[in-house]
Design an enzyme around this catalytic site. Structure first.
Site, PDB file in Angstrom:
ATOM      1  N   THR A  11       9.714  -5.676   6.957  1.00 57.72           N
ATOM      2  CA  THR A  11      10.069  -6.536   8.100  1.00 57.72           C
ATOM      3  C   THR A  11       8.754  -6.985   8.753  1.00 57.72           C
ATOM      4  O   THR A  11       8.433  -6.556   9.861  1.00 57.72           O
ATOM      5  CB  THR A  11      10.951  -5.781   9.119  1.00 57.72           C
ATOM      6  OG1 THR A  11      10.349  -4.503   9.410  1.00 57.72           O
ATOM      7  CG2 THR A  11      12.348  -5.555   8.599  1.00 57.72           C
TER       8      THR A  11
ATOM      9  N   THR B 276      12.424  -1.021   9.909  1.00 58.94           N
ATOM     10  CA  THR B 276      12.325  -1.161  11.364  1.00 58.94           C
ATOM     11  C   THR B 276      12.849  -2.545  11.734  1.00 58.94           C
ATOM     12  O   THR B 276      12.272  -3.556  11.330  1.00 58.94           O
ATOM     13  CB  THR B 276      10.850  -1.016  11.804  1.00 58.94           C
ATOM     14  OG1 THR B 276      10.387   0.259  11.355  1.00 58.94           O
ATOM     15  CG2 THR B 276      10.699  -1.133  13.299  1.00 58.94           C
TER      16      THR B 276
ATOM     17  N   GLU C 296       1.910   6.931   6.962  1.00 54.77           N
ATOM     18  CA  GLU C 296       1.230   6.850   5.669  1.00 54.77           C
ATOM     19  C   GLU C 296       0.090   7.860   5.665  1.00 54.77           C
ATOM     20  O   GLU C 296      -0.541   8.120   6.679  1.00 54.77           O
ATOM     21  CB  GLU C 296       0.674   5.441   5.448  1.00 54.77           C
ATOM     22  CG  GLU C 296       1.786   4.444   5.207  1.00 54.77           C
ATOM     23  CD  GLU C 296       1.282   3.012   5.073  1.00 54.77           C
ATOM     24  OE1 GLU C 296       0.107   2.813   4.732  1.00 54.77           O
ATOM     25  OE2 GLU C 296       2.084   2.102   5.323  1.00 54.77           O
TER      26      GLU C 296
ATOM     27  N   HIS D   2      -7.628   9.121  20.411  1.00 52.56           N
ATOM     28  CA  HIS D   2      -8.958   8.992  19.801  1.00 52.56           C
ATOM     29  C   HIS D   2      -9.424   7.551  19.965  1.00 52.56           C
ATOM     30  O   HIS D   2      -8.820   6.629  19.424  1.00 52.56           O
ATOM     31  CB  HIS D   2      -8.916   9.370  18.316  1.00 52.56           C
ATOM     32  CG  HIS D   2      -8.456  10.776  18.108  1.00 52.56           C
ATOM     33  ND1 HIS D   2      -9.264  11.855  18.395  1.00 52.56           N
ATOM     34  CD2 HIS D   2      -7.280  11.288  17.693  1.00 52.56           C
ATOM     35  CE1 HIS D   2      -8.593  12.969  18.161  1.00 52.56           C
ATOM     36  NE2 HIS D   2      -7.379  12.650  17.731  1.00 52.56           N
ATOM     37  N   ALA D   3     -10.497   7.407  20.705  1.00 50.61           N
ATOM     38  CA  ALA D   3     -11.025   6.047  20.897  1.00 50.61           C
ATOM     39  C   ALA D   3     -11.551   5.526  19.565  1.00 50.61           C
ATOM     40  O   ALA D   3     -12.051   6.288  18.740  1.00 50.61           O
ATOM     41  CB  ALA D   3     -12.146   6.085  21.935  1.00 50.61           C
TER      42      ALA D   3
ATOM     43  N   CYS E 201       2.460  -1.144  10.837  1.00 48.22           N
ATOM     44  CA  CYS E 201       3.562  -0.998  11.805  1.00 48.22           C
ATOM     45  C   CYS E 201       3.219  -1.369  13.244  1.00 48.22           C
ATOM     46  O   CYS E 201       3.897  -2.217  13.832  1.00 48.22           O
ATOM     47  CB  CYS E 201       4.088   0.438  11.759  1.00 48.22           C
ATOM     48  SG  CYS E 201       4.900   0.807  10.192  1.00 48.22           S
TER      49      CYS E 201
ATOM     50  N   LYS F 212       2.794  -5.233  14.329  1.00 47.96           N
ATOM     51  CA  LYS F 212       3.996  -6.075  14.162  1.00 47.96           C
ATOM     52  C   LYS F 212       5.156  -5.542  15.011  1.00 47.96           C
ATOM     53  O   LYS F 212       5.950  -6.326  15.536  1.00 47.96           O
ATOM     54  CB  LYS F 212       4.391  -6.164  12.676  1.00 47.96           C
ATOM     55  CG  LYS F 212       5.119  -4.952  12.130  1.00 47.96           C
ATOM     56  CD  LYS F 212       5.703  -5.215  10.756  1.00 47.96           C
ATOM     57  CE  LYS F 212       6.363  -3.974  10.185  1.00 47.96           C
ATOM     58  NZ  LYS F 212       7.597  -3.574  10.853  1.00 47.96           N
TER      59      LYS F 212
HETATM   60  N1  LIG Z   1       4.736   1.832   6.072  1.00 51.01           N
HETATM   61  C1  LIG Z   1       4.996   2.698   7.034  1.00 51.01           C
HETATM   62  O1  LIG Z   1       4.217   3.569   7.353  1.00 51.01           O
HETATM   63  C2  LIG Z   1       6.335   2.626   7.745  1.00 51.01           C
HETATM   64  C3  LIG Z   1       6.736   3.696   8.556  1.00 51.01           C
HETATM   65  C4  LIG Z   1       7.965   3.626   9.208  1.00 51.01           C
HETATM   66  C5  LIG Z   1       8.771   2.502   9.060  1.00 51.01           C
HETATM   67  N2  LIG Z   1       8.339   1.465   8.282  1.00 51.01           N
HETATM   68  C6  LIG Z   1       9.230   0.314   8.129  1.00 51.01           C
HETATM   69  O2  LIG Z   1       9.882   0.430   6.863  1.00 51.01           O
HETATM   70  C7  LIG Z   1      10.091  -0.867   6.298  1.00 51.01           C
HETATM   71  C8  LIG Z   1       9.456  -0.942   4.933  1.00 51.01           C
HETATM   72  O3  LIG Z   1       8.066  -0.820   5.081  1.00 51.01           O
HETATM   73  P1  LIG Z   1       7.101  -0.551   3.843  1.00 51.01           P
HETATM   74  O4  LIG Z   1       5.767  -0.274   4.403  1.00 51.01           O
HETATM   75  O5  LIG Z   1       7.744   0.444   2.930  1.00 51.01           O
HETATM   76  O6  LIG Z   1       7.137  -1.998   3.156  1.00 51.01           O
HETATM   77  P2  LIG Z   1       6.618  -2.400   1.690  1.00 51.01           P
HETATM   78  O7  LIG Z   1       6.243  -3.831   1.784  1.00 51.01           O
HETATM   79  O8  LIG Z   1       5.621  -1.392   1.218  1.00 51.01           O
HETATM   80  O9  LIG Z   1       7.902  -2.232   0.764  1.00 51.01           O
HETATM   81  C9  LIG Z   1       9.005  -3.086   0.805  1.00 51.01           C
HETATM   82  C10 LIG Z   1       9.547  -3.216  -0.616  1.00 51.01           C
HETATM   83  O10 LIG Z   1      10.786  -3.867  -0.578  1.00 51.01           O
HETATM   84  C11 LIG Z   1      10.897  -4.696  -1.735  1.00 51.01           C
HETATM   85  N3  LIG Z   1      11.964  -5.692  -1.503  1.00 51.01           N
HETATM   86  C12 LIG Z   1      11.973  -6.736  -0.649  1.00 51.01           C
HETATM   87  N4  LIG Z   1      13.167  -7.382  -0.711  1.00 51.01           N
HETATM   88  C13 LIG Z   1      13.939  -6.715  -1.609  1.00 51.01           C
HETATM   89  C14 LIG Z   1      15.273  -6.877  -2.093  1.00 51.01           C
HETATM   90  N5  LIG Z   1      16.075  -7.846  -1.642  1.00 51.01           N
HETATM   91  N6  LIG Z   1      15.713  -6.010  -3.021  1.00 51.01           N
HETATM   92  C15 LIG Z   1      14.925  -5.026  -3.486  1.00 51.01           C
HETATM   93  N7  LIG Z   1      13.654  -4.817  -3.067  1.00 51.01           N
HETATM   94  C16 LIG Z   1      13.170  -5.651  -2.121  1.00 51.01           C
HETATM   95  C17 LIG Z   1       9.501  -5.271  -1.909  1.00 51.01           C
HETATM   96  O11 LIG Z   1       9.269  -5.731  -3.206  1.00 51.01           O
HETATM   97  C18 LIG Z   1       8.632  -4.048  -1.531  1.00 51.01           C
HETATM   98  O12 LIG Z   1       8.306  -3.282  -2.684  1.00 51.01           O
HETATM   99  C19 LIG Z   1       9.516  -1.865   7.311  1.00 51.01           C
HETATM  100  O13 LIG Z   1      10.547  -2.302   8.156  1.00 51.01           O
HETATM  101  C20 LIG Z   1       8.537  -1.033   8.083  1.00 51.01           C
HETATM  102  O14 LIG Z   1       8.315  -1.518   9.381  1.00 51.01           O
HETATM  103  C21 LIG Z   1       7.153   1.506   7.617  1.00 51.01           C
END
Ligand SMILES: NC(=O)c1ccc[n+]([C@@H]2O[C@H](COP(=O)([O-])OP(=O)(O)OC[C@H]3O[C@@H](n4cnc5c(N)ncnc54)[C@H](O)[C@@H]3O)[C@@H](O)[C@H]2O)c1
Length: 439
Positions: free
Chosen positions: A86, A122, A155, A254-255, A263, A266
């Protein structure tokens, strides 16, 4: 339980692998066929400590698989998670929900009767309502329940965070969906991880409130760091002094060069937009974002200040480009505006990152990519530590002082003791430390 995880990115892949490790039968579906092919070959598309082993174990034991064909994978599932990206929408910065809605539409046509759909991505308040509407439109006969279950993993520590969460938030008013979710998370419930059951909109807002609050803590301590530099105080000791207060806590104080990553920027922007759309502006978060944006280029001026404000003809070594250690993720990394600003000021930039080099090559232009920290520093006028990878914490300062053209270290993560660096003949500049020590 049979789980389908749509999206095998940082969240979907980790969540899917952990659910399979709990004993569930999981298929991770991704529209990126290359990603699925590499996963089926045992290659990890992302760098996340422990993930390759976790995936291999569960694939080997037949509980985890990968597919790009959503239809056949979803038609078996009792629970379908949506974990697609997202990102910020071009133009207005609100959350781009096109991937979520596309996934909902695809699911709708093949969803088994009584399956529970869970939004783990999210998403802004009200997205669950729209996902439900889309699925009903595609499949009027389905008795679908759409749950919000935001993810809080970090991550770099994602598996630990997923298996030992501070809390699990489950948003639904549907008693059947609630008991299905209790079953999905039963192993964590047995571990005494707190589960907060609430309504869907509250769960959606909770995620944005959490990330925006953490971003606020970082922006706050960064402004205190700037003030500390002006008044001759030490921000690390201030952070400790306030952080030992249980009401405040020591984390996220932590500065540094400003928050970045996939995340916080956005999500803070999306919360701002939600506030504006609902005539209830979150002015604190608006300020946090503005302060943080300005900070990135200010860090380049910090480097320039070591050279009387002029970087023309100077070579700068940048250590660490990912937005934090132990990930290869460069989304919105502070290194990006920093390096651009250094280049704008006329510097030649050299870069080294332990795992982010491939990603960095897609992001930076006119940068020299180096094999290690020392090759990077060789002949440079300043070394700038941007990401605090473990291996940068104990660099051989003697060696650096002999190979650099000019002994200047700008430590944007405060990982060195100013006294120790200065003893080795360097000019040292940290963040929020008194000038008498800093330079
Ligand atoms: N990365 C983080 O640390 C984290 C932590 C908490 C929440 N989030 C939230 O989780 C969500 C995912 O984040 P992310 O970092 O894993 O994203 P990402 O971009 O790493 O992974 C998203 C995956 O979804 C796939 N995708 C997109 N449309 C699709 C569909 N229609 N069918 C099948 N696959 C599809 C993409 O190819 C991609 O591999 C976001 O909303 C993000 O804000 C991320």
């Amino acid at each position: 339980m049979h789980i389908a995880m749509i999206g095998a990115g940082y969240v979907g892949l980790v969540s899917g692998a952990c659910f399979s490790d709990f004993g569930h039968q999981v298929v991770c579906i991704d529209s990126n066929a290359e990603k699925v092919a590499s996963l089926n070959n045992g290659e990890m598309p992302i760098h996340e400590p422990g993930l390759a082993e976790l995936v291999a174990r569960n694939v080997g034991q037949g509980r985890l698989s990968f597919a790009s064909d959503l239809k056949s994978a979803v038609s078996e599932a009792e629970v379908v998670f949506i974990a697609v990206g997202t990102p910020s929408r071009r133009g207005d910065g609100h959350a781009d929900l096109s991937y979520v809605y596309a996934a909902a539409r695809e699911i709708g046509t093949v969803l088994p009767e009584r399956a529970v759909v869970v939004t783990k991505s999210t998403v802004p308040v009200g997205t669950g309502d729209e996902v439900e509407r889309i699925i009903r439109e595609e499949n009027p006969a389905a008795t679908v329940a759409v749950v919000s279950n935001p993810e809080f993993l970090r991550e770099g520590a994602a598996i630990r965070d997923f298996k030992h969460p501070d809390r699990i938030v489950i948003g639904t008013d549907d008693p059947r969906a609630r008991s299905v979710m209790a079953e999905v998370y039963r192993p964590l419930h047995l571990n005494a991880s707190p589960i907060l059951y609430t309504d869907r909109r509250t769960a959606e807002l909770t995620k944005y409130a959490a990330n925006s609050f953490l971003a606020t803590k970082i922006a706050f301590i960064n402004e205190i760091a700037d003030l500390a530099e002006k008044v001759g105080a030490n921000v690390q000791e201030v952070a400790r002094g306030i952080g030992l207060d249980n009401r405040i806590g020591q984390k996220f104080l932590h500065a540094g060069p400003g928050f970045g990553g996939s995340c916080f920027p956005k999500d803070a922007m999306a919360l701002i937009k939600t506030g504006q759309d609902n005539e209830s502006p979150v002015r604190i978060v608006e300020t946090v974002v503005a302060v943080n944006d300005q900070r990135k280029r200010a860090m380049a001026r910090k480097v320039a200040n070591a050279f009387g404000g002029n970087l023309r003809g100077k070579s700068i070594a940048v250590l660490g480009v990912t937005f934090k250690p132990d990930t290869d993720d460069m989304r919105d990394a502070p290194s990006i505006p920093l390096i651009t600003a250094l280049q704008d000021m006329g510097a030649e930039v050299r870069v080294f990152d332990p795992v982010g080099m491939e990603q960095a090559k897609n992001v930076f232009e006119n940068v020299t990519f180096c094999e290690n920290a020392y090759r990077c520093a060789k002949g440079c006028h300043a070394l700038v530590i941007v990401t605090e990878w473990e291996q940068f914490r104990a660099l051989d300062l003697k060696e650096l002082s002999t190979i650099m053209a000019c002994p200047v270290i700008v430590d944007l993560r405060n990982i060195y003791s100013p006294e120790e660096v200065r003893r080795n003949g360097f000019l040292y500049c940290g963040v929020g430390r008194p000038k008498s020590v800093a330079y």
